[in-house]
Design an enzyme around this catalytic site. Structure first.
Site, mmCIF file in Angstrom:
data_model
loop_
_atom_site.group_PDB
_atom_site.id
_atom_site.type_symbol
_atom_site.label_atom_id
_atom_site.label_comp_id
_atom_site.label_asym_id
_atom_site.label_seq_id
_atom_site.Cartn_x
_atom_site.Cartn_y
_atom_site.Cartn_z
ATOM 1 N N ASP A 210 -3.748 -0.226 -6.435
ATOM 2 C CA ASP A 210 -2.996 0.558 -5.451
ATOM 3 C C ASP A 210 -1.554 0.073 -5.305
ATOM 4 O O ASP A 210 -0.668 0.821 -4.920
ATOM 5 C CB ASP A 210 -3.713 0.469 -4.093
ATOM 6 C CG ASP A 210 -2.921 1.126 -2.971
ATOM 7 O OD1 ASP A 210 -2.725 2.353 -3.043
ATOM 8 O OD2 ASP A 210 -2.467 0.426 -2.055
ATOM 9 N N LEU A 291 0.037 4.331 3.278
ATOM 10 C CA LEU A 291 1.120 5.307 3.082
ATOM 11 C C LEU A 291 1.850 5.124 1.756
ATOM 12 O O LEU A 291 2.843 5.796 1.498
ATOM 13 C CB LEU A 291 2.131 5.200 4.242
ATOM 14 C CG LEU A 291 1.597 5.651 5.604
ATOM 15 C CD1 LEU A 291 2.600 5.337 6.689
ATOM 16 C CD2 LEU A 291 1.279 7.141 5.589
ATOM 17 N N ARG A 292 1.355 4.190 0.912
ATOM 18 C CA ARG A 292 2.046 3.970 -0.359
ATOM 19 C C ARG A 292 2.097 5.242 -1.195
ATOM 20 O O ARG A 292 3.095 5.537 -1.838
ATOM 21 C CB ARG A 292 1.342 2.878 -1.173
ATOM 22 C CG ARG A 292 1.779 1.491 -0.813
ATOM 23 C CD ARG A 292 1.507 0.490 -1.930
ATOM 24 N NE ARG A 292 1.691 -0.863 -1.417
ATOM 25 C CZ ARG A 292 0.708 -1.648 -1.009
ATOM 26 N NH1 ARG A 292 -0.530 -1.227 -1.072
ATOM 27 N NH2 ARG A 292 0.956 -2.849 -0.547
ATOM 28 N N GLY A 293 1.000 5.992 -1.207
ATOM 29 C CA GLY A 293 0.945 7.224 -1.998
ATOM 30 C C GLY A 293 2.018 8.215 -1.580
ATOM 31 O O GLY A 293 2.702 8.811 -2.430
#
Length: 374
Positions: A210, A291-293
């Protein structure tokens, strides 16, 4: 402009030209977008052996324009940007804000060997010298060498998890800190982290996966005509590297200019608020943790827009990058395989109100999924 773009140098080892690489569009796009915006967070390239991963990454590093660095600085510090300087040079610059003596150098492409120790990666402090002479004696590691360049880890899925953590932390923060016996040294470590591996030899843990901004899948080319073209190109390069490199010079110069222009244009690229909401809606529907995506998809879409010389992100820009940014964030179970991107495409099409293409419908049928259904 780099010496690579003007004329192939005979004094250094010839590198296969980036613009001559056939196929593997997904990998090439992910690498280019990370070079335009390093804050995307790197690329994880998973695929078959012998598909040109290392060749492509070396070719990209060779394509990039030379950078200005402070003379004799082990960290490749920028001569006039305090954010890209080591602490010592930054202090010197702030006291006397004059550009430091500089020279140009090729963007570094650093290979991290699988057996590397933490000291080799992060650098070491000579405690004896520090105590006897009262100076911070630091021996820089691979992270120092990779600053403002590309750090490549082949078979990252076989690397010790602790080392992967160290690499990802440095890539995310842009700094490397070494602490020993009460002595602490830090230096800039801003690099594009590129990991590659073969899924048959083991996957990365979902938590580590991720942390990579993008995930590119590469497959062995199946089409006989393309395979022949690749084999013939490689043979032509091996037979006479200077002539082959010379042949692709015009395309290399054009590609390099496109990258430089995109880096300068990036800050002025805009994305409509509704599009940003829809990206987050896709991430929410796919149950992407954190919230990385959302952040990476926003950045990648803007980088693609800049790469094509535009200033307004379109739905199509988002469509072209969203699977690269999200497919590796869907796994909750380490034993589960990574989705090829169909699941992302399906939710994207529904949220953005688009019809699935005929190719995607075929993929849906092959996966036993009813197109358009949840």
């Amino acid at each position: 402009m780099s010496s690579t773009a003007s004329s192939p140098s005979t004094s250094r080892r010839m590198v296969f030209p980036f613009t001559a690489i056939v196929g593997q569009e997904e990998m090439k796009l992910a690498l280019l977008l990370n070079v335009i915006d390093p804050f995307i967070g790197g690329v994880m390239i998973m695929g078959d052996r012998g598909t040109g991963k290392s060749t492509t990454i070396r070719a990209l590093a060779d394509l990039l324009p030379e950078i200005d660095v402070v003379v004799n600085d082990p960290f490749s510090s920028h001569p006039s940007d305090p954010d890209l300087m080591s602490d010592e040079l930054r202090q010197q610059f702030l006291e006397n804000p004059q550009p430091l003596p500089s020279t140009k150098k090729k963007v570094a492409m650093v290979d991290l060997p699988l057996g590397a120790t933490e000291d080799r990666v992060c650098g070491t402090i000579d405690i004896e010298k520090a105590l006897s002479e009262g100076v911070k004696a630091f021996e820089p590691g691979l992270l120092a060498k990779a600053n403002r360049g590309i750090l490549y880890v082949d078979e990252v899925n076989l690397l010790d998890d602790h080392l992967v953590d160290v690499l990802l932390d440095s890539a995310a923060s842009g700094w490397n800190t070494v602490e020993r016996e009460g002595i602490s040294i830090r230096h800039p470590a801003r690099f594009v982290l590129v990991g590659s591996g073969n899924p048959e030899e083991g996957e990365l843990r979902p938590q580590l996966l991720d942390r990579f901004g993008m995930h590119a899948e590469i497959r062995t080319v199946r089409e006989p005509a393309l395979r022949v073209q690749i084999v013939e190109q490689r043979a032509e390069f091996d037979q006479n590297p200077p002539a082959f490199v010379e042949k692709y010079q015009p395309e290399q110069i054009e590609a390099q200019k496109q990258i430089v222009d995109a880096q300068q244009l990036l800050s002025s690229v805009k994305m409509d608020y509704d599009l940003r909401v829809k990206i987050s809606e896709v991430c929410s529907e796919l149950d992407v943790d954190g919230l990385r995506g959302d952040i990476v998809t926003n950045r990648a879409a803007k980088a693609l827009t800049a790469l094509e010389g535009r200033q307004e992100v379109t739905v199509d820009d988002i469509r072209r990058v969203i699977a690269l940014c999200l497919r590796h964030r869907l796994r909750k179970d380490p034993l589960e395989s990574i989705d090829s991107g169909y699941k992302v495409e399906k939710v994207f099409s529904r949220v953005f109100g688009l019809e699935l293409s005929s190719e995607e419908n075929v993929a849906a049928t092959a996966n036993g999924v009813r197109p358009g259904g949840r």
